[in-house]
Each structure stands twice: as C-alpha cells, then as structure tokens.
Motif scaffolding. Structure first.
Motif, PDB file in Angstrom:
ATOM      1  N   ASP A  97      16.449  60.733 -13.990  1.00 27.32           N
ATOM      2  CA  ASP A  97      17.636  60.510 -14.825  1.00 27.32           C
ATOM      3  C   ASP A  97      18.746  59.863 -13.999  1.00 27.32           C
ATOM      4  N   GLY A  98      18.338  59.093 -13.005  1.00 31.97           N
ATOM      5  CA  GLY A  98      19.299  58.398 -12.158  1.00 31.97           C
ATOM      6  C   GLY A  98      19.626  57.016 -12.682  1.00 31.97           C
ATOM      7  N   ILE A  99      20.557  56.371 -12.020  1.00 31.48           N
ATOM      8  CA  ILE A  99      20.994  55.021 -12.380  1.00 31.48           C
ATOM      9  C   ILE A  99      20.509  54.046 -11.314  1.00 31.48           C
ATOM     10  N   VAL A 100      19.939  52.929 -11.763  1.00 28.47           N
ATOM     11  CA  VAL A 100      19.446  51.890 -10.857  1.00 28.47           C
ATOM     12  C   VAL A 100      20.521  50.821 -10.689  1.00 28.47           C
ATOM     13  N   VAL A 101      20.903  50.590  -9.441  1.00 37.01           N
ATOM     14  CA  VAL A 101      21.937  49.598  -9.122  1.00 37.01           C
ATOM     15  C   VAL A 101      21.330  48.501  -8.258  1.00 37.01           C
ATOM     16  N   LEU A 102      21.657  47.268  -8.587  1.00 38.17           N
ATOM     17  CA  LEU A 102      21.278  46.138  -7.743  1.00 38.17           C
ATOM     18  C   LEU A 102      22.454  45.849  -6.811  1.00 38.17           C
ATOM     19  N   PRO A 103      22.350  46.206  -5.521  1.00 33.16           N
ATOM     20  CA  PRO A 103      23.460  45.991  -4.601  1.00 33.16           C
ATOM     21  C   PRO A 103      23.464  44.569  -4.034  1.00 33.16           C
ATOM     22  N   HIS A 104      24.639  44.063  -3.787  1.00 34.98           N
ATOM     23  CA  HIS A 104      24.832  42.729  -3.179  1.00 34.98           C
ATOM     24  C   HIS A 104      23.681  41.764  -3.486  1.00 34.98           C
ATOM     25  N   PRO A 105      23.509  41.358  -4.758  1.00 31.69           N
ATOM     26  CA  PRO A 105      22.346  40.548  -5.154  1.00 31.69           C
ATOM     27  C   PRO A 105      22.209  39.222  -4.424  1.00 31.69           C
ATOM     28  N   TYR A 106      23.305  38.691  -3.911  1.00 31.91           N
ATOM     29  CA  TYR A 106      23.222  37.394  -3.223  1.00 31.91           C
ATOM     30  C   TYR A 106      23.288  37.540  -1.706  1.00 31.91           C
ATOM     31  N   ARG A 107      22.928  38.736  -1.230  1.00 30.60           N
ATOM     32  CA  ARG A 107      22.779  38.964   0.215  1.00 30.60           C
ATOM     33  C   ARG A 107      21.535  39.823   0.421  1.00 30.60           C
ATOM     34  N   GLY A 108      20.541  39.251   1.060  1.00 29.97           N
ATOM     35  CA  GLY A 108      19.322  39.998   1.339  1.00 29.97           C
ATOM     36  C   GLY A 108      18.334  40.048   0.193  1.00 29.97           C
ATOM     37  N   HIS A 109      18.514  39.186  -0.811  1.00 33.78           N
ATOM     38  CA  HIS A 109      17.594  39.134  -1.942  1.00 33.78           C
ATOM     39  C   HIS A 109      17.216  37.692  -2.243  1.00 33.78           C
ATOM     40  N   ILE A 111      16.960  35.592  -5.362  1.00 33.03           N
ATOM     41  CA  ILE A 111      17.452  35.757  -6.726  1.00 33.03           C
ATOM     42  C   ILE A 111      16.376  35.458  -7.767  1.00 33.03           C
ATOM     43  N   ASP A 112      15.480  34.511  -7.494  1.00 37.17           N
ATOM     44  CA  ASP A 112      14.416  34.217  -8.453  1.00 37.17           C
ATOM     45  C   ASP A 112      13.482  35.407  -8.609  1.00 37.17           C
ATOM     46  N   GLU A 113      13.249  36.130  -7.517  1.00 36.63           N
ATOM     47  CA  GLU A 113      12.421  37.325  -7.588  1.00 36.63           C
ATOM     48  C   GLU A 113      13.148  38.441  -8.331  1.00 36.63           C
ATOM     49  N   LEU A 114      14.452  38.541  -8.112  1.00 38.54           N
ATOM     50  CA  LEU A 114      15.230  39.575  -8.777  1.00 38.54           C
ATOM     51  C   LEU A 114      15.225  39.410 -10.291  1.00 38.54           C
ATOM     52  N   ARG A 115      15.236  38.175 -10.750  1.00 35.65           N
ATOM     53  CA  ARG A 115      15.284  37.930 -12.193  1.00 35.65           C
ATOM     54  C   ARG A 115      14.078  38.543 -12.920  1.00 35.65           C
ATOM     55  N   LYS A 116      12.985  38.743 -12.185  1.00 38.96           N
ATOM     56  CA  LYS A 116      11.774  39.308 -12.784  1.00 38.96           C
ATOM     57  C   LYS A 116      11.940  40.797 -13.109  1.00 38.96           C
ATOM     58  N   ILE A 117      12.926  41.449 -12.476  1.00 34.81           N
ATOM     59  CA  ILE A 117      13.096  42.893 -12.701  1.00 34.81           C
ATOM     60  C   ILE A 117      14.480  43.246 -13.247  1.00 34.81           C
ATOM     61  N   LEU A 118      15.284  42.243 -13.569  1.00 29.91           N
ATOM     62  CA  LEU A 118      16.648  42.508 -14.023  1.00 29.91           C
ATOM     63  C   LEU A 118      16.698  43.356 -15.286  1.00 29.91           C
ATOM     64  N   ASP A 119      15.686  43.230 -16.132  1.00 33.45           N
ATOM     65  CA  ASP A 119      15.697  44.001 -17.371  1.00 33.45           C
ATOM     66  C   ASP A 119      15.487  45.502 -17.116  1.00 33.45           C
ATOM     67  N   ARG A 120      15.097  45.847 -15.889  1.00 35.07           N
ATOM     68  CA  ARG A 120      14.901  47.247 -15.522  1.00 35.07           C
ATOM     69  C   ARG A 120      16.109  47.824 -14.773  1.00 35.07           C
ATOM     70  N   ILE A 121      17.064  46.955 -14.432  1.00 35.79           N
ATOM     71  CA  ILE A 121      18.244  47.357 -13.665  1.00 35.79           C
ATOM     72  C   ILE A 121      19.335  47.848 -14.617  1.00 35.79           C
ATOM     73  N   ASP A 122      20.071  48.889 -14.211  1.00 34.66           N
ATOM     74  CA  ASP A 122      21.161  49.415 -15.047  1.00 34.66           C
ATOM     75  C   ASP A 122      22.507  48.760 -14.741  1.00 34.66           C
ATOM     76  N   LEU A 123      22.807  48.578 -13.457  1.00 36.36           N
ATOM     77  CA  LEU A 123      24.114  48.063 -13.048  1.00 36.36           C
ATOM     78  C   LEU A 123      23.951  47.046 -11.930  1.00 36.36           C
ATOM     79  N   ILE A 124      24.883  46.108 -11.875  1.00 38.27           N
ATOM     80  CA  ILE A 124      24.941  45.162 -10.762  1.00 38.27           C
ATOM     81  C   ILE A 124      26.214  45.413  -9.965  1.00 38.27           C
ATOM     82  N   GLU A 125      26.069  45.499  -8.652  1.00 33.27           N
ATOM     83  CA  GLU A 125      27.226  45.645  -7.771  1.00 33.27           C
ATOM     84  C   GLU A 125      27.902  44.277  -7.653  1.00 33.27           C
ATOM     85  N   VAL A 126      29.085  44.156  -8.249  1.00 32.21           N
ATOM     86  CA  VAL A 126      29.757  42.852  -8.289  1.00 32.21           C
ATOM     87  C   VAL A 126      30.875  42.732  -7.257  1.00 32.21           C
TER      88      VAL A 126
END
Length: 231
Positions: A97-109, A111-126
């Motif tokens: 029952d936790g929250i999934v956060v994508l941290p610093h998406p444009y550092r260490g990721h 982005i094309d790979e991330l787009r494949k799982i974005l629908d499973r992510i709850d929040l983006i660290e902006v």
C-alpha cells in the motif's frame, strides 16, 4: 505540513548522516516530517521512527531502489523491497500500500525506457535540489504531459541540504492523510538548489565505503572543478 521526501542516511553508501541528526535538523528547519529514502534499504527510516518521540513530527518509511531502468522510490513502506527488477519493485511497493515515486527522471535514467513503466508510477519528483534547472523543468513537463501528480525532495546526503526541496501538504494531519493527499495531488512544490560540490563529496564517501579508491581520485577532481565553477 511541510515535508522533505528524499533524504539519505548513513545506511546509503554515499552518506554518513545519522537518522537522529536528520530529525533534529529537519525540525530546526521547520519541517513537519521527512521520508528517509536510503539506497536499497529502509533501515534509516526504521531507526528514525524509533528515535522520533514527537507525535507532531512524521517519519515516513522509504527507500530508493536501483533497478535496470534507474532508481525507483517507494514511500510508506513496511518491509524491505527485495527485487531489483523495475516492474517487480513497483509491484512490491503497491503490495505494501505504498506510493511509487520516479525520482529525478532526467538524471540517471533512460527516459525512453521509463516511458514503458510510467503508467505504473504514482508520482514524479519534479524538484530535486541536486538536479540542475533544466532537469527539473523537464521533469515538470513530463509530469504535465502525462497528467501525473508530483512531489519534491532535497536528495540530501549532508545536513545542510535537508529541506532544500519541500513538498507542502495542504491541510495534512497524519501519515494516512499525507499519503492520500499526495495521490490526489493536493500539494505545493518549493525548493532551493543544493551547491554543486555536495555531489562529488557524497560520491567520495561512496568511494571510501566501497573501497573504490580510483573513483575517489576522480571525484576529488570533480570537487575541485565544482569550486572553480566548471560544474
């Protein structure tokens, strides 16, 4: 309520911060709570929860997990995340029952790979205080384009960084209320950037802990360069 949702303690390979120190500094800076998100561990959060005796100060159990698609953060955890596969990590977080956060998406990721799982992510660290302005702007644009809710954190590895990235929860009162309001996007993001020299310093700590002395020399060069304004 004001939170810093991204802090590292001594249980991360690149920090030496004691959980007790994190709580003390956070309260001194006017925060109402923190999430300690150590690399692949919830030990820092558990220690902080045991130490914290202030019912008005909230400690949220978190962890920043390294996966094949880059780091994925879990908040409001109960147990360690065992997998290092991105999909399985997300499933483990949600099973708690936790929250999934994508941290610093444009550092260490990637982005094309991330787009494949974005629908499973709850929040983006902006806002991440260790990012540069372009990285944070692109993270905001990604969240807006995907119509996703947001969060912020300092990514602190040293006490002076705590609270540089803040998520303000509107009318929050307890941990469950904070969790629900994050998922609803009832937040305000504010932040100040961390000095560039903290990143090579934390990587030097990592080099010492992992006995990677060659990398220590490289990070020392980066440290000198940051003082000269090259970073």
């Amino acid at each position: 309520m004001i939170f810093d949702f991204h802090i590292h303690s001594k249980y991360s390979f690149d920090s030496i911060l004691e959980p007790k120190k994190i709580i003390k500094v956070a309260k001194k800076k006017g925060l109402d709570g923190v999430a300690i998100t150590d690399h692949n561990s919830i030990k820092g959060s558990l220690d902080a929860q045991k130490i914290n005796k202030d019912q008005d100060f909230l400690v949220i159990i978190g962890s920043e997990i390294n996966t094949e698609k880059g780091d994925i953060t879990g908040l409001f955890l109960n147990e360690e995340i065992k997998s290092r596969n991105s999909i399985e990590v997300i499933d483990e977080i949600h099973e708690q029952d936790g929250i999934v956060v994508l941290p610093h998406p444009y550092r260490g990721h990637e982005i094309d790979e991330l787009r494949k799982i974005l629908d499973r992510i709850d929040l983006i660290e902006v806002f991440n205080a260790r990012n540069n302005e372009l990285q944070n702007r692109k993270a905001r644009e990604l969240a807006a384009a995907c119509k996703m809710h947001t969060t912020a954190g300092s990514d602190a590895h040293f006490s002076s960084e705590i609270g540089l990235g803040r998520t303000i929860i509107k009318n929050g009162c307890d941990i469950e209320d904070v969790r629900l309001k994050l998922l609803k996007g009832e937040v305000e993001i504010v932040g100040v950037y961390s000095p560039a020299y903290w990143q090579p310093l934390s990587q030097m700590i990592r080099a010492v802990k992992t006995k990677n002395y060659k990398n220590m020399v490289f990070q020392f060069y980066n440290l000198i360069s940051s003082f000269r304004g090259k970073r």
